[in-house]
Structure formats: C-alpha cells, structure tokens
Motif scaffolding. Structure first.
Motif, PDB file in Angstrom:
ATOM      1  N   SER A  85      44.468  80.391 -15.438  1.00  0.00           N
ATOM      2  CA  SER A  85      43.722  81.556 -15.933  1.00  0.00           C
ATOM      3  C   SER A  85      42.901  81.265 -17.188  1.00  0.00           C
ATOM      4  CB  SER A  85      44.684  82.691 -16.287  1.00  0.00           C
ATOM      5  OG  SER A  85      45.552  82.962 -15.223  1.00  0.00           O
ATOM      6  N   PHE A  86      43.280  80.196 -17.895  1.00  0.00           N
ATOM      7  CA  PHE A  86      42.714  79.986 -19.230  1.00  0.00           C
ATOM      8  C   PHE A  86      41.440  79.145 -19.202  1.00  0.00           C
ATOM      9  CE2 PHE A  86      47.135  81.050 -19.590  1.00  0.00           C
ATOM     10  CZ  PHE A  86      47.094  82.070 -20.529  1.00  0.00           C
ATOM     11  N   ALA A  87      40.643  79.300 -20.261  1.00  0.00           N
ATOM     12  CA  ALA A  87      39.372  78.582 -20.363  1.00  0.00           C
ATOM     13  C   ALA A  87      39.611  77.076 -20.339  1.00  0.00           C
ATOM     14  CB  ALA A  87      38.641  78.994 -21.633  1.00  0.00           C
ATOM     15  N   ASP A  88      38.670  76.351 -19.717  1.00  0.00           N
ATOM     16  CA  ASP A  88      38.873  74.936 -19.412  1.00  0.00           C
ATOM     17  C   ASP A  88      37.984  73.965 -20.177  1.00  0.00           C
ATOM     18  OD1 ASP A  88      40.667  75.325 -16.976  1.00  0.00           O
ATOM     19  OD2 ASP A  88      38.954  76.565 -16.464  1.00  0.00           O
ATOM     20  N   GLU A  89      36.852  74.450 -20.669  1.00  0.00           N
ATOM     21  CA  GLU A  89      35.871  73.521 -21.241  1.00  0.00           C
ATOM     22  C   GLU A  89      35.245  74.114 -22.490  1.00  0.00           C
ATOM     23  OE1 GLU A  89      32.222  71.987 -19.136  1.00  0.00           O
ATOM     24  OE2 GLU A  89      33.621  72.125 -17.452  1.00  0.00           O
ATOM     25  N   VAL A  90      35.030  73.265 -23.491  1.00  0.00           N
ATOM     26  CA  VAL A  90      34.290  73.702 -24.680  1.00  0.00           C
ATOM     27  C   VAL A  90      32.818  73.406 -24.445  1.00  0.00           C
ATOM     28  CG1 VAL A  90      33.903  73.324 -27.142  1.00  0.00           C
ATOM     29  CG2 VAL A  90      36.234  73.222 -26.208  1.00  0.00           C
ATOM     30  N   ILE A  91      31.984  74.416 -24.556  1.00  0.00           N
ATOM     31  CA  ILE A  91      30.544  74.214 -24.409  1.00  0.00           C
ATOM     32  C   ILE A  91      29.910  73.999 -25.778  1.00  0.00           C
ATOM     33  CG2 ILE A  91      28.371  75.269 -23.605  1.00  0.00           C
ATOM     34  CD1 ILE A  91      30.335  74.466 -21.354  1.00  0.00           C
ATOM     35  N   GLN A 132      34.265  81.229 -41.242  1.00  0.00           N
ATOM     36  CA  GLN A 132      33.708  82.580 -41.375  1.00  0.00           C
ATOM     37  C   GLN A 132      32.350  82.695 -40.695  1.00  0.00           C
ATOM     38  OE1 GLN A 132      33.899  83.954 -45.416  1.00  0.00           O
ATOM     39  NE2 GLN A 132      32.827  85.843 -44.892  1.00  0.00           N
ATOM     40  N   GLY A 133      32.238  83.587 -39.709  1.00  0.00           N
ATOM     41  CA  GLY A 133      30.982  83.794 -38.989  1.00  0.00           C
ATOM     42  C   GLY A 133      30.705  82.759 -37.904  1.00  0.00           C
ATOM     43  N   GLY A 134      31.640  81.830 -37.695  1.00  0.00           N
ATOM     44  CA  GLY A 134      31.421  80.771 -36.709  1.00  0.00           C
ATOM     45  C   GLY A 134      31.594  81.259 -35.280  1.00  0.00           C
ATOM     46  N   SER A 135      31.252  80.398 -34.315  1.00  0.00           N
ATOM     47  CA  SER A 135      31.387  80.819 -32.922  1.00  0.00           C
ATOM     48  C   SER A 135      31.885  79.681 -32.030  1.00  0.00           C
ATOM     49  CB  SER A 135      30.063  81.359 -32.387  1.00  0.00           C
ATOM     50  OG  SER A 135      29.160  80.302 -32.175  1.00  0.00           O
ATOM     51  N   LEU A 136      32.417  80.072 -30.904  1.00  0.00           N
ATOM     52  CA  LEU A 136      32.979  79.124 -29.938  1.00  0.00           C
ATOM     53  C   LEU A 136      32.581  79.592 -28.539  1.00  0.00           C
ATOM     54  CD1 LEU A 136      35.056  76.752 -29.415  1.00  0.00           C
ATOM     55  CD2 LEU A 136      36.795  78.529 -29.253  1.00  0.00           C
ATOM     56  N   THR A 137      31.964  78.685 -27.765  1.00  0.00           N
ATOM     57  CA  THR A 137      31.590  79.021 -26.387  1.00  0.00           C
ATOM     58  C   THR A 137      32.459  78.205 -25.435  1.00  0.00           C
ATOM     59  OG1 THR A 137      29.325  79.357 -27.135  1.00  0.00           O
ATOM     60  CG2 THR A 137      29.661  79.174 -24.762  1.00  0.00           C
ATOM     61  N   LEU A 138      33.114  78.896 -24.513  1.00  0.00           N
ATOM     62  CA  LEU A 138      34.032  78.259 -23.574  1.00  0.00           C
ATOM     63  C   LEU A 138      33.599  78.543 -22.141  1.00  0.00           C
ATOM     64  CD1 LEU A 138      37.425  79.320 -25.246  1.00  0.00           C
ATOM     65  CD2 LEU A 138      36.183  77.166 -25.568  1.00  0.00           C
ATOM     66  N   ARG A 139      34.010  77.649 -21.239  1.00  0.00           N
ATOM     67  CA  ARG A 139      33.698  77.841 -19.822  1.00  0.00           C
ATOM     68  C   ARG A 139      34.978  77.837 -19.002  1.00  0.00           C
ATOM     69  NH1 ARG A 139      32.362  73.862 -15.528  1.00  0.00           N
ATOM     70  NH2 ARG A 139      31.374  75.034 -13.867  1.00  0.00           N
ATOM     71  N   PHE A 140      35.022  78.713 -18.024  1.00  0.00           N
ATOM     72  CA  PHE A 140      36.090  78.687 -17.024  1.00  0.00           C
ATOM     73  C   PHE A 140      35.596  77.806 -15.877  1.00  0.00           C
ATOM     74  CE2 PHE A 140      36.593  82.918 -19.031  1.00  0.00           C
ATOM     75  CZ  PHE A 140      37.903  82.799 -19.455  1.00  0.00           C
ATOM     76  N   ALA A 141      36.363  76.767 -15.539  1.00  0.00           N
ATOM     77  CA  ALA A 141      35.920  75.850 -14.478  1.00  0.00           C
ATOM     78  C   ALA A 141      36.636  76.112 -13.157  1.00  0.00           C
ATOM     79  CB  ALA A 141      36.125  74.407 -14.916  1.00  0.00           C
ATOM     80  N   ASP A 142      37.952  76.238 -13.190  1.00  0.00           N
ATOM     81  CA  ASP A 142      38.700  76.418 -11.933  1.00  0.00           C
ATOM     82  C   ASP A 142      39.034  77.887 -11.679  1.00  0.00           C
ATOM     83  OD1 ASP A 142      40.600  76.830 -13.866  1.00  0.00           O
ATOM     84  OD2 ASP A 142      41.915  75.187 -13.247  1.00  0.00           O
ATOM     85  N   ASN A 143      38.523  78.743 -12.503  1.00  0.00           N
ATOM     86  CA  ASN A 143      38.705  80.188 -12.322  1.00  0.00           C
ATOM     87  C   ASN A 143      37.456  80.867 -12.881  1.00  0.00           C
ATOM     88  OD1 ASN A 143      39.607  79.403 -15.015  1.00  0.00           O
ATOM     89  ND2 ASN A 143      40.289  81.522 -15.278  1.00  0.00           N
ATOM     90  N   ALA A 144      37.428  82.176 -12.952  1.00  0.00           N
ATOM     91  CA  ALA A 144      36.264  82.882 -13.475  1.00  0.00           C
ATOM     92  C   ALA A 144      36.690  84.283 -13.893  1.00  0.00           C
ATOM     93  CB  ALA A 144      35.163  82.954 -12.422  1.00  0.00           C
TER      94      ALA A 144
END
Ligand SMILES: [Ca+2]
Ligand SMILES: [Ca+2]
Length: 348
Positions: A85-91, A132-144
């Motif tokens: 269920s959890f995110a798989d990749e850091v974009i 502070q104010g930072g961001s993180l983009t993640l991708r779900f690969a084997d789920n969505a």
C-alpha cells in the motif's frame, strides 16, 4: 522529531517489544505511554495481507488485531494491499529552510511501511524531515491511489512535534491537484472532493506548511515516515520488449506468458475495473508513438478479454511518450519508459 536521546533502558524495552511483534506473538499492543512506539516492517512486508495499524492521537500503537475496517473514530487503519500500500519511489526531495540535520535528509526513509520507533537515529533514518517549507514527491509503483469510500490516503508523520503538510496528488507527475492538509502524526485524507471519478493517481506531493514556523528543532518541518494508499489497486508494469516485437502491436509468445503470469496473480479476485495503458519512449514522432501505444494497449486488452475478463470492465488507453517514468536521455531510461501498465481496481 525528538533530539533527546532515549535512555538505553527504554530502548531495550522498545526492542523487546518489536521483536515480539516481528515474531507475530503480540497482536495487540496497548499503551498510550508508548509514544513513538512503532512497527517493524518484517512483520507483514513479505505478504500482501491486509495491514492494520493502531494509533491514538498520533502515538503509534503498532499492529493491532484485525478488524473489518477502520472504525467510526478512525482509530484503526485497514490497508487491503498490506505492505504494498505504501509509496515506492522518491521522485523529488526539496529541502526547506532551515534544513534538517544530516540524518534527517534521507528521502527514501519515507518509502514502504511506517517504521519510526522514536529515539535517536541509530542505524538508518526511519523518517525524512522536509525542512521548513520543504517538499517531497513520491510515486506508487505497484499500487495506486483512487477515491474510494472514506479516507484514501494516510500520511504517517513522526516525532513528538506535530507538523502539518499540504497534500497534492497527480496522475502523471505533471498536473497537480490540491487534496487537503495533513495535520501531522497519522492523518487521513479523503480525496473525494479533489479526485476525478475513476481516475487513478500515482503521485503524492507533501509540502511542509511553512506558516506553522519551525517547531522541530534539528528536524524542522514535517517528518515523513510513510505514505499509504487505501484503495485496493494492483499495478503491474511490463516491458514492451517482453510483450512485443520492435514497432509491432502483435504479442510475442513470451508476452502472452507474461500476461498469463499477471492473470495468475489476480486469480480469484473480481476486479471492478481493469485499465491497460500503453507508453513509449520519446524516440520518433509524437503522433506515431501515441498510435503505437494505443494499439499495444488494445492488443493486451484483447488478450485479457480472451482470458475471461469482461470487456465491460476493460479500458485500453495509449499515452505515447507523454508519461515517462524515467529519463529519456539514457538507453536504460528509455527502456523503462517503453512499457504497458495494467491497473486492476477492486477485488481485494
Ligand atoms: Ca507500494
Ligand atoms: Ca474517498
């Protein structure tokens, strides 16, 4: 997150508890005093058993006895795809300012099931601080991520400081939709008002709410331990090389067996929808690539239909070169981009 070291005694107690959980001998973990108590990924990671997670005002209670669903108060979380269920990749990881200490900068710590255990970082970091104010983009690969009944997304934010972040979602990693604000600790997001009906989302972007100021000391901003999608969505990506001959939409024998392998994986489930998406690299004309990706998606859908999946729940679409998952600048990146994606919704 705490910068105060846990006492060795407290740490030993934690470790004993986690060993028990890992052996499956302890299903219910009580104790509001167990702030920062956690969960060890070995517990459910190898299987796709539904994942249950107890929490109380953000203090993790660890895996709990299975119940049919999260209760009315949202005190237990059920993730039908288990560890998947959890995110798989850091974009992308954009550190905010002030920046976190060195050990808080490992963005990969946000992948997979929640494993933050409190106390100092002893081996690998178990959460990433956004700064502070930072961001993180993640991708779900084997789920969505999809909009289903109730909450669709859980953000596991760790440490004693409750730090909020804004949540955006995207189908392609390019066009973003605001989905809400995760208040910190374990937050549930219902994407109902943001999501398009039937749309499958693969990306989540968390941005620390800069307005809350620096409350985290050496770990400023939200500290992300895990991001889980609730929807029972299985996503499989198959390489075009395995499925088709060069430039052709005709399935190779190896491609047919690969698809039969996928069907074996979902045998016994009754999905509510199956989407086939064709993708190419960026070599050649856009229009040609779009057409090839459509024809290839259609070939795969036809085979699935022949194997008994009702046409009424099948959709085949081509995206050509518009949705790369890797850099088209390298042969390896182009190889990853030439793919067919199968998204199976429901039937958990
Ligand atoms: Ca996953
Ligand atoms: Ca929902």
């Amino acid at each position: 997150m705490s910068t105060a070291p846990a006492t060795p005694r407290a740490f030993r107690a934690f470790r004993a508890l986690f060993t028990k959980i890992a052996k499956g001998s302890l299903l219910a973990v009580a104790g509001a005093g167990c702030a920062g108590g956690g969960y060890t990924p070995q517990f459910l990671a190898p299987s796709e058993d539904p994942f249950f997670y107890g929490h109380d005002s953000g203090a993790f209670l660890g895996p709990i006895e299975p119940i049919p669903d999260h209760d009315a108060d949202g005190n237990a979380i059920r993730l039908p795809r288990g560890a998947a269920s959890f995110a798989d990749e850091v974009i992308e990881y954009r550190m905010g300012n002030p920046r976190p200490v060195e050990e808080g900068r490992n963005a990969e710590a946000a992948l997979g099931p929640p494993d933050y255990q409190g106390g100092p970082v002893l081996e690998a970091p178990r959460a990433v601080s956004l700064g502070q104010g930072g961001s993180l983009t993640l991708r779900f690969a084997d789920n969505a991520l999809i909009d289903a009944e109730g909450p669709d997304l859980y953000i596991f934010e760790s440490g004693p400081d409750v730090e909020a972040s804004f949540v955006e979602i995207s189908a392609d990693g390019r066009e973003w939709i605001q989905a809400g604000r995760a208040g910190g600790h374990v937050s549930a997001i219902d994407i109902a008002s943001a999501a398009k009906p039937g749309q499958v989302y693969s990306y989540v972007r968390l941005t620390d709410d800069i307005a809350q100021g620096n409350r985290g000391g050496e770990w400023p901003g939200a500290d992300i331990d895990a991001v889980g999608a609730v929807g029972a969505v299985v996503r499989v990506e198959l390489s075009s090389e395995v499925l088709f001959a060069f430039d052709s939409d005709r399935l190779l024998p190896g491609g047919v067996s690969a698809l039969d392998g996928v069907l074996d994986k979902i045998a016994g489930r009754s999905p509510s929808h199956v989407t086939v998406l064709g993708h190419t690299d960026n070599i050649g004309e856009d229009a040609y690539n779009l057409d090839l990706s459509r024809r290839r998606a259609e070939s795969v859908a036809k085979l699935l239909e022949e194997r008994g999946i009702s046409r009424s729940i099948l959709t085949a679409t081509g995206h050509g070169e518009a949705r790369p998952v890797a850099d088209n600048g390298s042969p390896e990146g182009r190889r990853r981009n030439r793919r067919v994606e199968i998204v199976i919704v429901g039937g958990d």
